[in-house]
Scaffold this motif. Structure first.
Motif, PDB file in Angstrom:
ATOM      1  N   GLY A   4      -4.796   1.370  -6.943  1.00  0.00           N
ATOM      2  CA  GLY A   4      -4.233   0.364  -6.117  1.00  0.00           C
ATOM      3  C   GLY A   4      -2.844  -0.101  -6.893  1.00  0.00           C
ATOM      4  N   LYS A  15      -2.707   5.824  -5.910  1.00  0.00           N
ATOM      5  CA  LYS A  15      -3.472   5.114  -4.838  1.00  0.00           C
ATOM      6  C   LYS A  15      -4.664   4.684  -5.179  1.00  0.00           C
ATOM      7  N   GLY A  49       0.819  -1.214  -0.118  1.00  0.00           N
ATOM      8  CA  GLY A  49      -0.072  -0.032  -0.071  1.00  0.00           C
ATOM      9  C   GLY A  49       0.744   1.412  -0.071  1.00  0.00           C
ATOM     10  N   GLN A  84       1.000  -0.696  -8.277  1.00  0.00           N
ATOM     11  CA  GLN A  84       2.277  -1.142  -7.514  1.00  0.00           C
ATOM     12  C   GLN A  84       3.112  -1.274  -8.730  1.00  0.00           C
TER      13      GLN A  84
END
Ligand code: ADP
Ligand code: ADP
Ligand code: MG
Length: 635
Positions: free
Chosen positions: A270, A267, A222, A272
């Motif tokens: 999500g 964010k 996160g 990555q």
């Protein structure tokens, strides 16, 4: 879930594959290359520990084949796949297939790729996250009635953009309502052929735009950080030419607003791994917190990532490996520091003086005058002297990255190194890059996205003094070392009331001329760099422009310099159309056939006035480099 990556397969080619292998080698990770027929001897194949052949030259039959790439991973026992950029890097189905095969994926989660892929969907998500977005039409309905009405609401001038677009394709500018229909047809056609998806959206046009983007990075826990911004405003046809970090003239408050917006968006989906949030900036005023709007998110490692690495002292491929293994981001936001200034120039085998026509073929000489130290000078290349550039892929073959304490210092280093970057045997854009970098606008950081287009002629043309200096340098070498030259090449001259002078028959890029060996080099020209490619050939670089200087065998080459009677395919490709008609009279420069190669169309023109004697090509035919397509006879 932490996993150990011990062997990485790179589903890509060229400089990016080589660059990823370099990090792997440093970290003790084994490497696997994949390659097509066209890349059997490529540098990325030589650099990898193992290499697997995955198909024919066209990307659709090799680098875009999920099945062949996964089979290569299984066969070699690779436990992770890096997609590089382009090809399958932003293909969510490929990412899913990699994960389903139990391999680590060095990219964002497939869901993040899906939500940021289509430009309209990405903008909806950005808007919801409170990130500024330009006014425009992003609806489902694509009929001309709806789009005409929508265009009136957006207001002219506007841009049509392919929803699935990328790489600057599928974008059209429309200045008035009367042009909408025609531009729509052309944008939809390009979008369908390039992306298999003809949907478009409309967007307000920024007239003097700058392009500034933020590097973001997320992990599986996160955390999301940014690594500052890059300015990619030096563009040609909406494609980046030289990038830099940080953006010139960036106030702290705007940097904060922009990087906050980018992190917020990452964010929201999500995110990555490595990603880039692109913004369009109104360059007609100083940077302010309300002068930038979200453009798109690129869900991959980007071509220009090295400038970010240079100013932050990071290795983003290492970060990708850490994140894909389930690790935490190596640095917290407050520990990511910005040091100095960096530039990246994209070295392309293309000829700016010929409409940036890309060239394929054998590289006779390629390199810099000095050894890159990896700190102030970095060289990311996918090719070496003696390599062949295939015609099936794009023309970017290397990147030059410089880093200095200040923008001025880094820019000085960039222009110095570009002046001595030698690429011979294929066309090169290095002189063009140097002229861009030396311009007053680029030096002061006041250039904008349309600037190259507005100044193209001056930037693209090779200065005559560079050619003269190149010939003069070779003449000087020959006079110093006459033993190496055949007596036919030196003509003792005798002039009344003057010292004897000697003329040498030389040719720069095939154009033969008698050169006065005694004349001094033009003083304004940068010092030429000569590499002997004997026999009878020299690569000479002056101000970044490289010439292949040859000592011609008189008659044959002189005739060729006048433009012969044959029109040959300059590179392998597909004949799109043949305009020549047997028996027809043509004038020099008239288009006789159109060839498609290296993702571009090339007009093949008559080398001289004459009559068409024979045609050896037909539309749709695949031809090899040097194939004779049309023959002329003199009237
Ligand atoms: P960057 O934004 O990293 O500079 P570019 O837009 O120049 O990347 O694209 C990098 C490479 O990926 C180029 O070879 C380009 O042709 C290709 N590319 C970019 N977007 C797409 C896309 N949507 N589909 C296919 N190829 C793409
Ligand atoms: P791509 O996916 O092809 O990279 P982008 O949406 O990122 O498409 O746009 C590519 C380039 O087009 C930008 O870098 C910028 O130079 C120009 N551009 C995009 N949107 C606008 C706009 N609204 N006004 C002016 N120029 C734009
Ligand atoms: Mg873009």
């Amino acid at each position: 879930m932490p996993v150990q990556i011990t062997k990485l397969l790179v589903a890509n080619r060229g400089e990016i594959a080589v660059r990823i292998f370099r990090t792997c080698r440093r970290l003790g990770i084994a490497t696997v290359a994949v390659y097509s027929d066209a890349d059997r001897a490529a540098m990325h194949v030589r650099e990898a520990d193992e290499a697997v052949h995955i198909g024919a030259a066209p990307a659709a039959e090799s680098y875009l084949r999920t099945d062949a790439i996964l089979a290569a991973a299984a066969e070699t026992g690779a436990d992770a796949i890096h997609p590089g950029y382009g090809f399958l890097s932003e293909n969510a189905a490929f990412a899913e297939a990699v994960l389903a095969a139990g391999l680590a994926w060095l990219g964002p989660p497939p869901a993040a790729i899906r939500s940021m892929g289509p430009k309209d969907e990405a903008k909806r998500i950005a808007e919801e996250a409170g990130v500024p977005v330009l006014p425009g039409y992003r609806g489902e309905a694509q009929d001309i009635g709806t789009l005409t009405k929508a265009a009136e609401n957006v207001g002219y001038p506007l841009l049509i953009k392919a929803v699935a677009g990328g790489g600057g394709r599928g974008i059209r500018q429309v200045s008035r309502a009367a042009d909408l229909q025609a531009e729509l047809t052309s944008a939809v056609r390009e979008a369908e052929s390039s992306f298999g998806d003809g949907r478009v959206m409309l967007e307000k046009l920024i007239e003097r735009p700058r392009h500034i983007e933020v590097q973001v990075f997320g992990d599986q826990h996160g955390n999301v950080v940014h690594l500052f911004e890059r300015d990619c405003s030096l563009q040609r046809r909406r494609q980046k030419v030289i990038e830099e970090a940080p953006a010139p003239g960036m106030p702290d408050a705007v940097r904060k607003a922009m990087t906050d917006a980018a992190v917020k968006l990452a964010k929201a989906v999500g995110y990555q791994g490595a990603g880039t949030v692109e913004f369009i900036v109104d360059g007609s005023k100083p940077l302010g917190p309300d002068t930038f709007w979200f453009l798109e998110m690129n869900t991959r490692l980007q071509v220009e990532h090295p400038v970010t690495e240079a100013i932050t002292g990071t290795d983003l491929v290492e970060w990708q490996l850490i994140v894909a293994s389930g690790g935490k981001l190596p640095l917290k936001q407050k520990d990511i520091k910005l040091t100095g200034h960096a530039f990246e120039a994209r070295i392309c085998a293309e000829d700016p003086a010929e409409g940036f026509r890309p060239g394929a073929g054998l590289i006779l000489e390629f390199g810099l005058l000095e050894e890159p130290d990896g700190e102030t000078l970095r060289w990311d290349s996918g090719f070496d002297s003696g390599d062949r550039i295939p015609s099936s892929y794009d023309s970017m073959i290397a990147k030059l990255i410089v880093h200095g304490e200040t923008r001025e210092a880094a820019l000085q280093r960039l222009t110095d190194v570009l002046a001595h970057t030698q690429l011979c045997g294929v066309p090169a854009n290095t002189g063009f890059l140097r002229r861009c970098a030396l311009s007053g606008e680029f030096q002061s950081g006041t250039h904008h996205v349309n600037w190259i287009g507005e100044n193209l002629d001056a930037l693209a043309a090779v200065p005559e003094i560079h050619r003269t200096a190149a010939l003069g340098a070779v003449a000087a070498v020959l006079l110093d070392d006459e033993g190496a030259v055949s007596p036919w090449d030196l003509h003792d001259g005798f002039r009344l009331n003057a010292a004897p002078r000697r003329a040498i028959q030389l040719a720069a890029d095939g154009a033969a001329q008698l050169f006065d060996a005694g004349q001094p080099l033009p003083e304004e020209a940068p010092f030429p760099l000569v590499t002997d490619l004997s026999p009878r050939r020299f690569a000479v670089t002056c101000g970044g422009d490289t010439f292949l200087v040859t000592i011609p065998e008189f008659s044959a080459d002189a005739d060729a310099a006048l433009g012969g009677n044959v029109v040959k395919a300059p590179m392998p490709g597909k004949v799109l159309s043949v305009l020549a008609k047997a028996g027809a009279q043509v004038t020099r420069g008239e288009t006789l056939a159109v060839l498609e190669a290296m993702k571009m169309e090339h007009a093949l023109t008559a080398p001289r006035d004459g009559v068409i004697e024979a045609i050896h090509a037909s539309a749709g035919q695949q031809v090899a480099e040097g194939d004779v397509l049309v023959m002329l006879v003199e009237e």
